[in-house]
Structure formats: structure tokens, C-alpha cells
Scaffold this motif. Structure first.
Motif, PDB file in Angstrom:
ATOM      1  N   ASP A   1       8.665  13.010 -10.893  1.00 18.77           N
ATOM      2  CA  ASP A   1       8.512  11.564 -11.016  1.00 18.77           C
ATOM      3  C   ASP A   1       7.955  10.959  -9.721  1.00 18.77           C
ATOM      4  N   PRO A   2       6.758  11.416  -9.289  1.00 18.49           N
ATOM      5  CA  PRO A   2       6.216  10.932  -8.021  1.00 18.49           C
ATOM      6  C   PRO A   2       5.826   9.467  -8.089  1.00 18.49           C
ATOM      7  N   GLU A   3       5.913   8.797  -6.944  1.00 21.64           N
ATOM      8  CA  GLU A   3       5.522   7.390  -6.892  1.00 21.64           C
ATOM      9  C   GLU A   3       4.014   7.221  -7.022  1.00 21.64           C
ATOM     10  N   VAL A   4       3.251   8.227  -6.562  1.00 19.71           N
ATOM     11  CA  VAL A   4       1.794   8.196  -6.689  1.00 19.71           C
ATOM     12  C   VAL A   4       1.349   9.490  -7.357  1.00 19.71           C
ATOM     13  N   LEU A   5       0.602   9.353  -8.446  1.00 19.84           N
ATOM     14  CA  LEU A   5       0.115  10.499  -9.203  1.00 19.84           C
ATOM     15  C   LEU A   5      -1.395  10.580  -9.042  1.00 19.84           C
ATOM     16  N   LEU A   6      -1.878  11.737  -8.553  1.00 21.10           N
ATOM     17  CA  LEU A   6      -3.314  11.937  -8.344  1.00 21.10           C
ATOM     18  C   LEU A   6      -3.813  12.967  -9.337  1.00 21.10           C
TER      19      LEU A   6
ATOM     20  N   VAL B   1       0.823  -1.195   0.000  1.00 21.93           N
ATOM     21  CA  VAL B   1       0.000   0.000   0.000  1.00 21.93           C
ATOM     22  C   VAL B   1       0.868   1.260   0.000  1.00 21.93           C
ATOM     23  N   VAL B   2       0.535   2.201  -0.886  1.00 26.35           N
ATOM     24  CA  VAL B   2       1.272   3.461  -0.957  1.00 26.35           C
ATOM     25  C   VAL B   2       0.408   4.654  -0.562  1.00 26.35           C
ATOM     26  N   LEU B   3      -0.917   4.460  -0.537  1.00 27.08           N
ATOM     27  CA  LEU B   3      -1.836   5.530  -0.152  1.00 27.08           C
ATOM     28  C   LEU B   3      -3.104   4.883   0.392  1.00 27.08           C
ATOM     29  N   ALA B   4      -3.601   5.399   1.519  1.00 28.70           N
ATOM     30  CA  ALA B   4      -4.810   4.831   2.098  1.00 28.70           C
ATOM     31  C   ALA B   4      -5.629   5.917   2.775  1.00 28.70           C
ATOM     32  N   ALA B   5      -6.949   5.828   2.631  1.00 32.15           N
ATOM     33  CA  ALA B   5      -7.889   6.724   3.301  1.00 32.15           C
ATOM     34  C   ALA B   5      -8.714   5.892   4.273  1.00 32.15           C
TER      35      ALA B   5
ATOM     36  N   LEU C   1     -12.466  15.024  -2.068  1.00 34.56           N
ATOM     37  CA  LEU C   1     -11.667  13.883  -1.635  1.00 34.56           C
ATOM     38  C   LEU C   1     -10.229  14.007  -2.122  1.00 34.56           C
ATOM     39  N   MET C   2     -10.037  14.422  -3.373  1.00 31.60           N
ATOM     40  CA  MET C   2      -8.693  14.565  -3.914  1.00 31.60           C
ATOM     41  C   MET C   2      -7.889  15.573  -3.097  1.00 31.60           C
ATOM     42  N   LYS C   3      -8.500  16.703  -2.753  1.00 34.34           N
ATOM     43  CA  LYS C   3      -7.805  17.713  -1.956  1.00 34.34           C
ATOM     44  C   LYS C   3      -7.437  17.179  -0.580  1.00 34.34           C
ATOM     45  N   ILE C   4      -8.290  16.353  -0.007  1.00 34.69           N
ATOM     46  CA  ILE C   4      -7.983  15.748   1.290  1.00 34.69           C
ATOM     47  C   ILE C   4      -6.831  14.760   1.159  1.00 34.69           C
ATOM     48  N   LEU C   5      -6.824  13.977   0.079  1.00 36.02           N
ATOM     49  CA  LEU C   5      -5.760  12.993  -0.120  1.00 36.02           C
ATOM     50  C   LEU C   5      -4.389  13.649  -0.220  1.00 36.02           C
TER      51      LEU C   5
ATOM     52  N   ALA D   1      -8.436  19.701   5.050  1.00 35.06           N
ATOM     53  CA  ALA D   1      -8.511  18.812   6.205  1.00 35.06           C
ATOM     54  C   ALA D   1      -9.878  18.122   6.261  1.00 35.06           C
ATOM     55  N   PRO D   2      -9.912  16.824   6.563  1.00 36.77           N
ATOM     56  CA  PRO D   2     -11.208  16.152   6.732  1.00 36.77           C
ATOM     57  C   PRO D   2     -11.821  16.511   8.076  1.00 36.77           C
ATOM     58  N   ASP D   3     -13.125  16.327   8.190  1.00 35.42           N
ATOM     59  CA  ASP D   3     -13.776  16.504   9.486  1.00 35.42           C
ATOM     60  C   ASP D   3     -13.482  15.326  10.401  1.00 35.42           C
TER      61      ASP D   3
END
Length: 227
Positions: free
Chosen positions: A165-170, A19-23, A70-74, A79-81
Motif C-alpha cells: 500500500d505505497p503512498e506513491v505508485l510508479l 509534494v511527495v516526489l520530485a525530480a 526516468l522511472m528507474k532513476i525515480l 543513478a542519474p548523471d
């Protein structure tokens, strides 16, 4: 895994294709109306999902479903509530609305972002040249943003997200304004990143070419639901 934090687990997994990103349980609501009738309108209600190394994931939802929120929070811009986001590696972010400077040229944008990323000058120039070639807008290198078409502006917006060259591209609605040739170039680029072990999250209000994705999630009623 007593005594081991979620971040520790993510770090251990990342080294082995994990896992490289998780919500986790992301909630977000916006205040609407004027006092005393002001009320909270929920947008996200317990969003959970994760991404693995080398995965291409689509997140699809109707307009107003909370995709950009959601993208902005990721990426940490909002900030999420409630809930948390775990980032085990560097992210690259392509917003739906480009954050560009009209008086700067494409080259100057790459130089500016390269400096912000802390990239050495030679590496930045090589990466810039590769991005120009991949997306086909070398001839606009010295053109100011105010002189660019919507499609070329979208290419620059994407290129800046790719620069380090990011490992995760959103990517938030990344191919809006692309012509067919650029759309195909875009997917070639995504395929190359998957081969290199990079991960890509694409948020859009619709998805064509579903076979290009490893997974697609639908954002419905504030939650991410596997398709």
C-alpha cells in the motif's frame, strides 16, 4: 527558506497534501559505439517535475524517449548523471518487464515480497486477497508464473507493487496486455487510491482517457513538458 533543505521542505509539505516526489535537473546519457568512436548519447536533459499527494499523473513519450530510464532513476534503480530525486515517502514500483520467478506461484511471490517489505503475515494475506479480488485473478493463486498468460503476469506484476500500500505508485506501461475488463478494473483501483490520498505516476507511450489524469506531461527532447 534559508537553512532548510529540499528534503525538509518536502517533508513539511507532505503532511498537508504537498509534494511527495520530485525530480530536479535529471540528466542521463548512454555510451554508444566502440572506442575510439565511442560517444555519449543524451536521453534525459534536465528533467524537472513534482507530484502531490492524491495526484494521478501521466508521463507520455515515444519509444526511446527515456521513459523507462526516468522511472528507474525515480525509484533509485539507476543513478542519474546529474540532478537529484527527492522521495518524501514509500514508493511502489511496477516495472515494464516483470521481475518474477518462473518456478514460484502467485501466492509464493506475494509471500516473498511481503517478507521483503517487512509486512506481518496476516496483513500480507489480507492485502493479497484484496488485490486478487480487485484485479480478478484469484483462480491463479497457486499457479506458477511459467503457467500464466501475459495478461495474468501483468496483473501479478502490478499486484506486487500494490502489496505494501505505497503512498506513491510508479507504473511503467502497466496495462500492456490487459483485456478490457482488466483495464476498467485498473482504473477503478487507481480511482480508489486517489480517494485514499495515494499518488500514481503512469508512464506510457500513449494515453487514452485523458480525463482520468490530473496532469499529463510529455517527455520530449529529454525534458518533461506539461501538456
Amino acid at each position: 527558506m534559508e537553512g532548510v533543505t529540499v528534503m525538509d521542505a518536502l517533508s513539511q509539505l507532505t503532511g498537508s497534501g504537498g509534494v511527495v516526489l520530485a525530480a530536479h535537473g535529471i540528466d542521463k546519457a548512454y555510451r554508444r559505439g566502440s572506442w575510439p568512436a565511442r560517444r555519449a548519447v543524451p536521453v534525459l536533459a534536465g528533467v524537472n517535475f513534482s507530484m502531490h499527494k492524491g495526484e494521478v499523473v501521466g508521463l507520455v513519450g515515444e519509444n526511446g524517449s527515456g521513459k523507462s530510464t526516468l522511472m528507474k532513476i525515480l525509484v533509485g534503480a539507476l543513478a542519474p548523471d546529474a540532478g537529484e530525486v527527492e522521495r518524501a515517502t514509500r514508493l511502489g514500483y511496477c516495472p515494464q518487464v516483470p521481475q518474477l520467478y518462473e518456478r514460484l506461484t502467485c501466492d509464493e511471490h506475494f509471500e516473498l515480497f511481503g517478507h521483503a517489505y517487512g509486512i506481518a503475515g496476516r496483513v500480507e494475506r489480507e492485502s493479497r486477497a484484496s488485490i486478487y479480488a480487485a484485479l480478478g485473478f484469484e483462480r491463479y493463486a497457486r499457479a506458477r508464473v511459467s503457467q500464466l498468460s501475459g495478461g495474468t503476469t501483468a496483473k501479478l506484476n502490478l499486484g506486487l507493487a500494490l502489496l505494501a500500500d505505497p503512498e506513491v505508485l510508479l507504473l511503467d506501461e502497466p496495462y500492456a496486455g490487459f483485456d478490457w475488463d482488466t483495464y476498467l478494473r485498473f482504473w477503478d483501483l487507481v480511482a480508489d487510491r486517489r480517494i485514499a490520498g495515494r499518488s500514481v505516476l503512469i508512464i506510457s507511450h500513449f494515453v487514452a482517457d485523458e480525463e482520468r489524469f490530473d496532469r499529463i506531461l510529455d517527455l520530449r527532447d529529454g525534458r518533461a513538458v506539461p501538456r
